[in-house]
Design a protein around this motif. Structure first.
Motif, PDB file in Angstrom:
ATOM      1  N   SER A  38       4.322  -2.312  24.862  1.00 11.69           N
ATOM      2  CA  SER A  38       3.454  -3.459  25.132  1.00 11.69           C
ATOM      3  C   SER A  38       3.357  -3.754  26.625  1.00 11.69           C
ATOM      4  O   SER A  38       4.371  -3.772  27.330  1.00 11.69           O
ATOM      5  CB  SER A  38       3.992  -4.693  24.403  1.00 11.69           C
ATOM      6  OG  SER A  38       3.173  -5.815  24.623  1.00 11.69           O
ATOM      7  N   SER A  39       2.131  -4.001  27.087  1.00 10.12           N
ATOM      8  CA  SER A  39       1.880  -4.476  28.446  1.00 10.12           C
ATOM      9  C   SER A  39       0.592  -5.282  28.456  1.00 10.12           C
ATOM     10  O   SER A  39      -0.379  -4.918  27.788  1.00 10.12           O
ATOM     11  CB  SER A  39       1.757  -3.307  29.432  1.00 10.12           C
ATOM     12  OG  SER A  39       3.012  -2.803  29.823  1.00 10.12           O
ATOM     13  N   GLY A  40       0.578  -6.349  29.210  1.00  6.14           N
ATOM     14  CA  GLY A  40      -0.655  -7.100  29.402  1.00  6.14           C
ATOM     15  C   GLY A  40      -0.615  -8.534  28.937  1.00  6.14           C
ATOM     16  O   GLY A  40      -1.565  -9.279  29.166  1.00  6.14           O
ATOM     17  N   THR A  85      -1.380  -6.349  37.057  1.00  2.00           N
ATOM     18  CA  THR A  85      -2.303  -5.344  36.540  1.00  2.00           C
ATOM     19  C   THR A  85      -1.737  -4.824  35.241  1.00  2.00           C
ATOM     20  O   THR A  85      -0.517  -4.650  35.112  1.00  2.00           O
ATOM     21  CB  THR A  85      -2.470  -4.176  37.536  1.00  2.00           C
ATOM     22  OG1 THR A  85      -2.875  -4.692  38.804  1.00  2.00           O
ATOM     23  CG2 THR A  85      -3.487  -3.165  37.032  1.00  2.00           C
ATOM     24  N   ALA A  86      -2.595  -4.569  34.269  1.00  4.79           N
ATOM     25  CA  ALA A  86      -2.167  -3.931  33.023  1.00  4.79           C
ATOM     26  C   ALA A  86      -3.282  -2.994  32.578  1.00  4.79           C
ATOM     27  O   ALA A  86      -4.424  -3.428  32.382  1.00  4.79           O
ATOM     28  CB  ALA A  86      -1.876  -4.969  31.944  1.00  4.79           C
ATOM     29  N   LEU A  87      -2.950  -1.721  32.420  1.00  5.60           N
ATOM     30  CA  LEU A  87      -3.927  -0.697  32.066  1.00  5.60           C
ATOM     31  C   LEU A  87      -3.446   0.101  30.862  1.00  5.60           C
ATOM     32  O   LEU A  87      -2.234   0.240  30.630  1.00  5.60           O
ATOM     33  CB  LEU A  87      -4.148   0.273  33.236  1.00  5.60           C
ATOM     34  CG  LEU A  87      -4.579  -0.314  34.583  1.00  5.60           C
ATOM     35  CD1 LEU A  87      -4.606   0.787  35.646  1.00  5.60           C
ATOM     36  CD2 LEU A  87      -5.932  -0.998  34.477  1.00  5.60           C
ATOM     37  N   ILE A  88      -4.397   0.632  30.115  1.00  3.82           N
ATOM     38  CA  ILE A  88      -4.108   1.549  29.030  1.00  3.82           C
ATOM     39  C   ILE A  88      -4.937   2.814  29.251  1.00  3.82           C
ATOM     40  O   ILE A  88      -6.117   2.731  29.608  1.00  3.82           O
ATOM     41  CB  ILE A  88      -4.376   0.907  27.651  1.00  3.82           C
ATOM     42  CG1 ILE A  88      -3.926   1.841  26.523  1.00  3.82           C
ATOM     43  CG2 ILE A  88      -5.822   0.477  27.498  1.00  3.82           C
ATOM     44  CD1 ILE A  88      -3.897   1.162  25.147  1.00  3.82           C
ATOM     45  N   ALA A  89      -4.311   3.964  29.090  1.00  6.29           N
ATOM     46  CA  ALA A  89      -4.989   5.256  29.217  1.00  6.29           C
ATOM     47  C   ALA A  89      -4.535   6.134  28.063  1.00  6.29           C
ATOM     48  O   ALA A  89      -3.383   6.581  28.038  1.00  6.29           O
ATOM     49  CB  ALA A  89      -4.666   5.921  30.558  1.00  6.29           C
ATOM     50  N   TYR A 135       0.385   1.074  31.549  1.00  4.84           N
ATOM     51  CA  TYR A 135       0.839   0.861  32.932  1.00  4.84           C
ATOM     52  C   TYR A 135       0.771  -0.636  33.235  1.00  4.84           C
ATOM     53  O   TYR A 135      -0.163  -1.325  32.815  1.00  4.84           O
ATOM     54  CB  TYR A 135      -0.053   1.609  33.921  1.00  4.84           C
ATOM     55  CG  TYR A 135       0.128   1.173  35.367  1.00  4.84           C
ATOM     56  CD1 TYR A 135       1.149   1.699  36.150  1.00  4.84           C
ATOM     57  CD2 TYR A 135      -0.718   0.213  35.936  1.00  4.84           C
ATOM     58  CE1 TYR A 135       1.314   1.297  37.477  1.00  4.84           C
ATOM     59  CE2 TYR A 135      -0.549  -0.199  37.256  1.00  4.84           C
ATOM     60  CZ  TYR A 135       0.470   0.350  38.021  1.00  4.84           C
ATOM     61  OH  TYR A 135       0.648  -0.054  39.322  1.00  4.84           O
ATOM     62  N   ALA A 136       1.754  -1.117  33.999  1.00  7.05           N
ATOM     63  CA  ALA A 136       1.732  -2.509  34.445  1.00  7.05           C
ATOM     64  C   ALA A 136       2.355  -2.617  35.826  1.00  7.05           C
ATOM     65  O   ALA A 136       3.281  -1.871  36.171  1.00  7.05           O
ATOM     66  CB  ALA A 136       2.475  -3.409  33.467  1.00  7.05           C
TER      67      ALA A 136
END
Length: 613
Positions: free
Chosen positions: A386-388, A447-451, A456-457
């Motif tokens: 989990s991130s974001g 920042t919080a990204l999903i790929a 990523y955070a």
């Protein structure tokens, strides 16, 4: 042993296979409340503990929340011997001349929440709670409900409460200003993100309020709205999309992801499956929907969730005020009865006639971009990287929203002393300290990204310290990569999953360079240092900090973090004792990770609100 705490659970021993079993479960949950009804039946007081709102409002919770289960029971033709209590309680509670009057509402008030269940009951069962009332009682009820609905409701799922009150008033022939209904329906649409997902207001959190509130109320509305209502089909279509995702928050045994606030509502988390059935939405096979619903109730039947008298406790897997919210009164847990919505359906409905089918278990990780989660189904468990998300408003908000990993089988832990760094659990978390006593953890993300199925955070535990974190699924394991930039020395402690601690300190532990393992009574938890020079230890956590087990042990990696840039790489897993487990994964290529996110990374929906405090 003289007392088995699971035996007080009203669900204990119930096979929970049939509609009759579910109906019995509801009666068994309600009956322990009977001694606590007030003389005028308008209040139910269950303990001396308090919430932030006044005591009368807490008593109204105890009175109204069981209606979430009792109303479907009555609508489905089930027998209930105490409608007289609710008739009298409604009349007295809304009578300003009665000693048990609930009090006037002149601002955003907890009573607004509880009136939703009453509105639902007026809509579904006017023959029990409205039609037998005297003219004076009807006038008082109509006045009370129409008066309170003119005030502002909290800017989140609360807006549905006015809608449910309006459904009841309309059913009873009470005139009211429908423009307020339309206003709130429009504002609720503003919380919709797409792909079936909402946020619970303009906040950086997407939690169980989406299935057990936003969709739950939306599907009740869709079922009960007049033919041709423009929003009813929209709610149905959103639920169809959502069902395909939310099933990944439930494990193969019926447990649900322990994440976010209000977890004391327990099996309300399974209310989404009952709401799909209530609204006749068969986006998944009926056997799968029924299986998710029944397994979830059975999962709760084996935990000590009630006090000795059978009254549901504040807590999650056991009575626990430490993890509670400041708005949890002793009556709060009875929102769990929202799970009983399918009792409104007859025995011959396809939901009840279907044979349960096992939960779908995907072969790989499942990415959910809106909540910023990557789901992993393992033996008897579902794990969410989990991130974001964030929540500064709730007690233990960092633990409930900002850990790196959450689980259905192992729950998560809340810290009990912010000045006891060495005693911290830090399961699914990286704790950092600059003085050996106080500590910081991730609370929010810049920042919080999903790929794909990676997250990523970027986050800052102090103004002068920056941490970048990558999360990667790896079969039964997951990998965490942390790049820490600090101008001063820090100490770090990173935890794996917390598992049940054995009595007499009989846990078998391995503690060494870069490794820690804990072998408890029922599970094995492991953590590995893939890059770094940390030492392993098995931390016996402070009592009542884990949500599911009252005494836990968690493997940790600890070590110094020198000024400058440090990269830590961690692998963690936990499985039931005796389960097969693959070897730890290899350390990932950090440069390749950075390239992947530069190319494919998209912002997590949960972070795309500038939340103010």
């Amino acid at each position: 042993m003289t007392y088995d705490p699971t035996s007080a659970n009203p669900l204990a021993g119930n096979p929970l296979k049939t509609r009759a079993d579910v109906e019995k479960a509801l009666h068994d949950l309600f009956n322990p409340l009977l001694p606590y009804f007030s003389e005028g039946n308008a209040r139910v007081r269950l303990s001396g503990t308090a919430a932030h709102f006044d005591r009368i409002a807490a008593d109204v919770e105890g009175f109204a929340r069981p209606l979430w289960g009792l109303t479907p029971l009555g609508a489905g033709g089930g027998s209930f011997d105490h409608w007289d209590k609710y008739r009298e309680g409604l009349a007295n509670g809304m009578d300003p001349d009665h000693p048990e009057y609930w009090g006037e509402v002149r601002h955003t008030d907890q009573r607004m929440v509880e009136m939703a269940a009453i509105g639902f009951t007026l809509k579904m069962l006017p023959q029990h709670v409205w039609e037998p009332q005297s003219d004076r009682a009807k006038a008082n009820i109509a006045r009370y409900l129409t008066d309170l609905r003119q005030y502002d409701y909290a800017p989140n799922n609360w807006k549905f409460f006015r809608i449910l009150v309006d459904l009841g008033l309309e059913e009873c022939g009470v005139d009211f200003d429908r423009s307020l209904t339309e206003k709130y329906l429009e504002e609720l649409d503003g919380f919709y993100l797409g792909d079936g997902w909402y946020r619970d207001g303009n906040v950086r959190r997407i939690d169980h309020y989406i299935p057990f509130a936003m969709h739950f109320y939306g599907l009740i509305y869709a079922k009960l709205a007049k033919p041709g209502d423009k929003r009813a089909e929209a709610y149905r279509e959103r639920a169809r999309e959502f069902a395909k995702d939310i099933r990944h928050w439930f494990d193969e045994d019926g447990g649900t992801l322990a994440f976010g606030r209000s977890l004391t509502y327990r099996f309300a988390c399974g209310g989404i499956w009952g709401a799909l059935a209530f609204a006749d939405i068969d986006v998944l096979p009926w056997g799968e929907i029924k299986g998710q619903f029944m397994r979830h109730l059975r999962w709760w039947s084996n935990l000590p969730i009630a006090d000795r008298d059978g009254v549901l406790s504040v807590g999650y897997g056991y009575p626990n005020l430490l993890m509670s919210e400041n708005y949890n009164s002793a009556g709060s847990p009875y929102w769990a009865l929202k799970a009983f919505l399918p009792l409104a359906l007859p025995e011959d409905h396809p939901f009840w006639q279907a044979e349960e089918t096992p939960a779908e278990r995907p072969s790989g990780a499942v990415a959910l971009k809106h909540p910023g989660m990557v789901m992993q189904h393992t033996k008897g468990n579902v794990v969410a990287l989990s991130s974001g998300q964030q929540n500064y408003q709730m007690r233990h908000g960092a633990e409930k929203y900002a850990k790196f990993v959450y689980s259905s089988r192992y729950g998560f832990s809340v810290e009990s002393d912010e000045r006891a760094y060495r005693a911290g659990a830090f399961d699914g978390m990286l704790g950092l300290s600059d003085d050996g006593r106080h500590y910081r953890v991730r609370e929010s993300n810049e920042t919080a990204l999903i790929a794909g199925d990676n997250l990523y955070a970027k986050w800052k535990p102090w103004a002068d310290v920056t941490v970048e974190t990558w999360l990667i699924p790896a079969g039964d394991w997951h990998i965490r990569v942390h790049r820490i930039d600090t101008p001063r020395p820090l100490h770090g402690t990173e935890g794996g999953f917390a598992i049940l601690r054995a009595d007499l300190n009989a846990d078998r532990c391995e503690e060494g360079e870069g490794v820690a393992e804990a072998h408890g009574e029922t599970d094995v938890s492991r953590i590995r240092d893939l890059a770094g020079k940390r030492k392993g230890r098995a931390q016996r956590t402070l009592p009542n900090t884990n949500l599911i087990v009252s005494k836990a042990i968690v493997p940790q990696l600890t070590g110094e973090i020198e000024p400058g840039t440090t990269v830590l790489m961690t692998a963690a897993t936990a499985v039931p004792a005796g389960a097969d487990l693959a070897d730890p994964p290899q350390a990932p290529d950090l440069a390749a990770l950075e390239e992947k996110f530069a190319r494919d990374g998209i912002s997590v929906s949960a972070i795309e609100v500038a939340e103010r405090f």
